[in-house]
Scaffold this active site. Sequence first.
Site, short mmCIF file in Angstrom:
data_model
loop_
_atom_site.label_atom_id
_atom_site.label_comp_id
_atom_site.label_asym_id
_atom_site.label_seq_id
_atom_site.Cartn_x
_atom_site.Cartn_y
_atom_site.Cartn_z
N ARG A 136 131.21 -7.13 -29.62
CA ARG A 136 130.96 -8.40 -30.27
C ARG A 136 131.86 -8.45 -31.51
O ARG A 136 131.71 -7.63 -32.43
CB ARG A 136 129.49 -8.54 -30.68
CG ARG A 136 129.16 -9.82 -31.43
CD ARG A 136 127.70 -9.84 -31.86
NE ARG A 136 127.43 -10.97 -32.74
CZ ARG A 136 127.02 -12.17 -32.34
NH1 ARG A 136 126.82 -12.39 -31.05
NH2 ARG A 136 126.79 -13.13 -33.22
N CYS A 189 121.97 -21.92 -29.85
CA CYS A 189 122.17 -20.49 -29.63
C CYS A 189 121.65 -19.64 -30.78
O CYS A 189 121.53 -18.42 -30.63
CB CYS A 189 123.63 -20.19 -29.35
SG CYS A 189 124.76 -20.79 -30.61
N HIS A 210 131.50 -16.90 -25.38
CA HIS A 210 130.18 -16.27 -25.61
C HIS A 210 129.41 -16.27 -24.28
O HIS A 210 128.39 -16.94 -24.13
CB HIS A 210 129.42 -17.04 -26.68
CG HIS A 210 128.31 -16.27 -27.31
ND1 HIS A 210 127.93 -15.01 -26.89
CD2 HIS A 210 127.47 -16.58 -28.36
CE1 HIS A 210 126.93 -14.58 -27.63
NE2 HIS A 210 126.63 -15.50 -28.53
#
Length: 731
Positions: free
Chosen positions: A510, A674, A537
């Site tokens: 990430r 999100c 993502h």
Amino acid sequence: MSRVFWIVLDSVGMGEAPDAAAFGDEGCNTIGHIMEVYPNLAIPNLRRIGYGNIDGMKGVPPVEHPEGAFGRLREMSAGKDTTIGHWEMVGIYTPKPLPVYPHGFPDEINDAFIRETGVPGILCNETASGTEVIERLGEEHRRTRKPIVYTSADSVYQIACDESVYPPEELYRLCRIARNILTGDHNVARVIARPFVKIDGRFVRTANRRDFSRLPDADNLLNRIREAGQQVYAIGKIEDIFAGVGITDAVHTENNEDGIEKTIAALDQVENGLIFTNLVEFDSVWGHRRDTAGYAQGLERFDEALGRLMQRLGTFRGRPSQDTIVITADHGCDPTFRGTDHTREYVPFLLYGKGIRPGVNLGTGDSFADAGATVRELLGLTASAPLPIGKSRYREIVSGAASVFHLRQPRFLKLEDLTAEEIIGLLDLAADLKARKKAGIPHALYPGKNIALIFEKTSTRTRCAFEVAAHDLGMHCTYLDPSGSQMGKKESIADTARVLGRMFDGIEYRGFEQRIVEDLSRYSGVPVWNGLTNEYHPTQVLADFLTIRERFGSFSGVKLVFMGDARYNMGNSLMMGCAKLGMHFVACAPEKYWPSPELIRTCREIAKETGAVLELNADVKAAVSGADVLYTDVWVSMGESDAVWEERIRDLLPYRVTAEVMKSASPRCVFMHCLPAFHDLNTSIGRSIHERFGLDCMEVTDEVFEGPQSIVFDEAENRMHTIKAVMAATL
């Protein structure tokens, strides 16, 4: 996707219930007595599943290695009729018997029926055999136009009319009037239209029978499935039994053969949910008429068709599907027994499918509702409360280890790399793993494996989702924060990848540029998973699509509008995913915040193959019209300078998701985000923005975020389940 094909073999009981004597049915055994007359009955597919292995089964030889789970169920409710039996299956308990009329209906009912329908009178008004009564009174009915009204041992008001005297639609009108009259103490289970015709000098029933049932309790399995956005596809008289309650689609049938063929056809018609079939001829044609030979032949014909259904199970239009066959009955109707009525019996409970553990003996369940409670979990409805009655047998019947779907390439870097079938496969696996976790079923598929979590950008959800998912799969995690690695500083990405690949079985990254996660995959030699980059993502949007499918049942016709800055990872990934899955995607933002022209071209080429619709629209009202999902994200991404805030607020404030914007969308619209979200002043960044710009929220108002249409925390939970599926499908 998950589907259950629930087939009710109407009246195919398997031996007297413990309270059979109270119903006058001591000694009954529908299948057992048929097997005594026809010991060589050819039902190999029922036997394969475990029909002959059920405790207490008589006459049906067991098999050494049953391919399904098997048991028997007894009825809790006070009755032995179709309505009470089916209602109990879906979680409705009926403690008092429904009204019956062994001496015919009272004058108050008959007089009201004659007055309100305008018929010249009625014939019969007694307990009678349906075939006998039309033969006895058919000519008088044709001569006088008086409907034949009769009942049976069940709670029914039956109206028989010749189709040349009262065409089916007119007969149905009479039945609807009778249904409205029969209320209160006279609220019978069913009003039944019994049309007939005269052929070769004999009166015979037609296939235009219709049942008009009393309304069932609202809290039942069918409503639960429908409210979850899945289909309840009723075949045969299921729609009539439940008076349409909880049914999304229905087809009626002419006979058993038509019913089973429509069930097989549903393999290519129903994408998810429950296919609920009643095969009524066992009861109406062979059971009540005490036709043992016909009953036996009907069982053999059903078994042949069952084999074809079993063979085709597991795919929907070429895509994998988690399918289960459930076979039960609603009561008995022993064709060798005295009288012509139903019999109080145990019923079989058979389950078959790739996800069902073979050879599981479920013993004896205390309620028909055990079947419904189990179906609820097979369809993944674990977020709702259990049914009012019934014990789920899910934990006993699902395979101890999940049947793991695997990606063609052992990596998960961006959705563009996957086919639509692979995305669906990951969602199906995630749903299965989620159901196992909810049911407390261990699924440590990869004990002893080790994974590395590289976080150049910190996160709550991504880290927790990976760590909990890895633990559930039996793995150990090593977390490397921005200061815990020399990658890109003292050591190149390629060198770091080769070192980690020698020590770990998988790597999550990430951070910033997409090229970094691509290089990790290229050089490490182990599966690599993209937890977030500037460009994509994929783990987030996989969770989003699982959440959307849980809410709407499928992706067909779903319109998703992304509001705000669509240039980066969320806008890019959602547009790609919608293109792959054939959805309607809209990027609602000023033109300079649209995805790159190159990515738009790529997604439009994909949309040509999948039927997806892709739009770019700066007009909020036009963009959100008819939207099923409104999605937004923070306006400034991690790593960007604070200096961009003023420009973003100026440009994107008109694209904030407010209650007014939600009202412009579809009535079923949900809000998704999100996270994290700046919807109030309870964060340091939120307070800073308030001090600088006077805003009490950013991309979404607190009213929407905390409102009933918000499903953001369903998304957050699903991060764990989908990340677990990604790891399981690539290791």
